[in-house]
Design a protein around this motif. Sequence first.
Motif, PDB file in Angstrom:
ATOM      1  N   THR A 272      42.777  39.512  42.629  1.00 18.28           N
ATOM      2  CA  THR A 272      41.651  39.116  43.477  1.00 18.28           C
ATOM      3  C   THR A 272      40.303  39.158  42.761  1.00 18.28           C
ATOM      4  O   THR A 272      39.365  38.474  43.162  1.00 18.28           O
ATOM      5  CB  THR A 272      41.578  40.016  44.715  1.00 18.28           C
ATOM      6  N   ASP A 274      37.724  41.447  42.614  1.00 20.33           N
ATOM      7  CA  ASP A 274      36.792  41.719  43.706  1.00 20.33           C
ATOM      8  C   ASP A 274      35.320  41.614  43.311  1.00 20.33           C
ATOM      9  O   ASP A 274      34.466  41.332  44.162  1.00 20.33           O
ATOM     10  CB  ASP A 274      37.058  43.113  44.277  1.00 20.33           C
ATOM     11  N   LYS A 277      33.877  38.286  44.502  1.00 20.14           N
ATOM     12  CA  LYS A 277      34.205  37.810  45.852  1.00 20.14           C
ATOM     13  C   LYS A 277      33.013  37.250  46.611  1.00 20.14           C
ATOM     14  O   LYS A 277      33.186  36.416  47.505  1.00 20.14           O
ATOM     15  CB  LYS A 277      34.843  38.937  46.667  1.00 20.14           C
TER      16      LYS A 277
END
Length: 301
Positions: A272, A274, A277
């Motif tokens: 992901t 982060d 994001k």
Amino acid sequence: MKTIFFTLLLSLTLFSFDYQLKPVKIGSSPIHCFFGLPQAMNTQNNGNMANSCFVNMGSSYIVIDSGPTYQYAEQAYMQMKKIADLPVKYVINTHVHDDHWLGNSYYKSQGAKIIGSSAFKDLAIEEMPRMKRRISPEAYEKTMQLHPELFVDEEMVLYLAHKKVIIKNIGHKAHTNSDIYVYIPSKKIVFVGDLVFNDRLPSIRDGDLKGWLEALDEILLLDVKYIVGGHGTMVSRESVKMTYEYLKTLRESVLTLIDEGMDIGDVVNTLTMDKFKNIHLYDSMHRQNVETAYRMLEWEN
């Protein structure tokens, strides 16, 4: 009242879509950019999501990236003529993605010469290009796919009003296989197209992570105060940071997970990153980037 009415009528007939472009001055130099929105192209922004810049060279402008449509280019030039009523001598296309060069035909109609990577020689004319599919017919009106007429195989040097302009072909796949940058030593500025993104996540769909990082390393060696990318409003040397960190982290992380034996589906679902994001277009771009990186790096690995 009649004067106001006819002025409004004239403005409506001049353009079937108003991009509401506002030039932003870069430092104290006679350089201005129209900064695109941190969005994907759609019928609301009508392709206004990439940067187009003008450099006043004394007796003429050079334009770096002509924008997504004929109308965009026409409106940008009208704004620039309010600042300095100069002809555009050269338009330089930083790479083959159409949001950066579909305004070429307007500048050609004004007598400008169009410069781009030699990769344009092999670029096909499309019946239904990406831009035409995704924006409104009104905004695309009059737009033509006009490719460069002067090609940069390795390096081209221009002298305009005794000022040197260096146009350098990266020479390997980075963001695309067609990336060039425009370096003006006297103004301590370099225009790098989509080698640098900020305000939104980069797309790696046509690129090579290793080659892209090498291109950024080369650019960071230049003696410049300003680095202007193809997307985003940051123009300091720090403008490179987000793109560089994202690509480096993506490459290293995917290689590590491949070494650990993870398959592509698991990597796409778990990686992901982060830290990135909150950057525009993360939700629509990051998973695609991870999948592209995996397919690219499993062969390299």
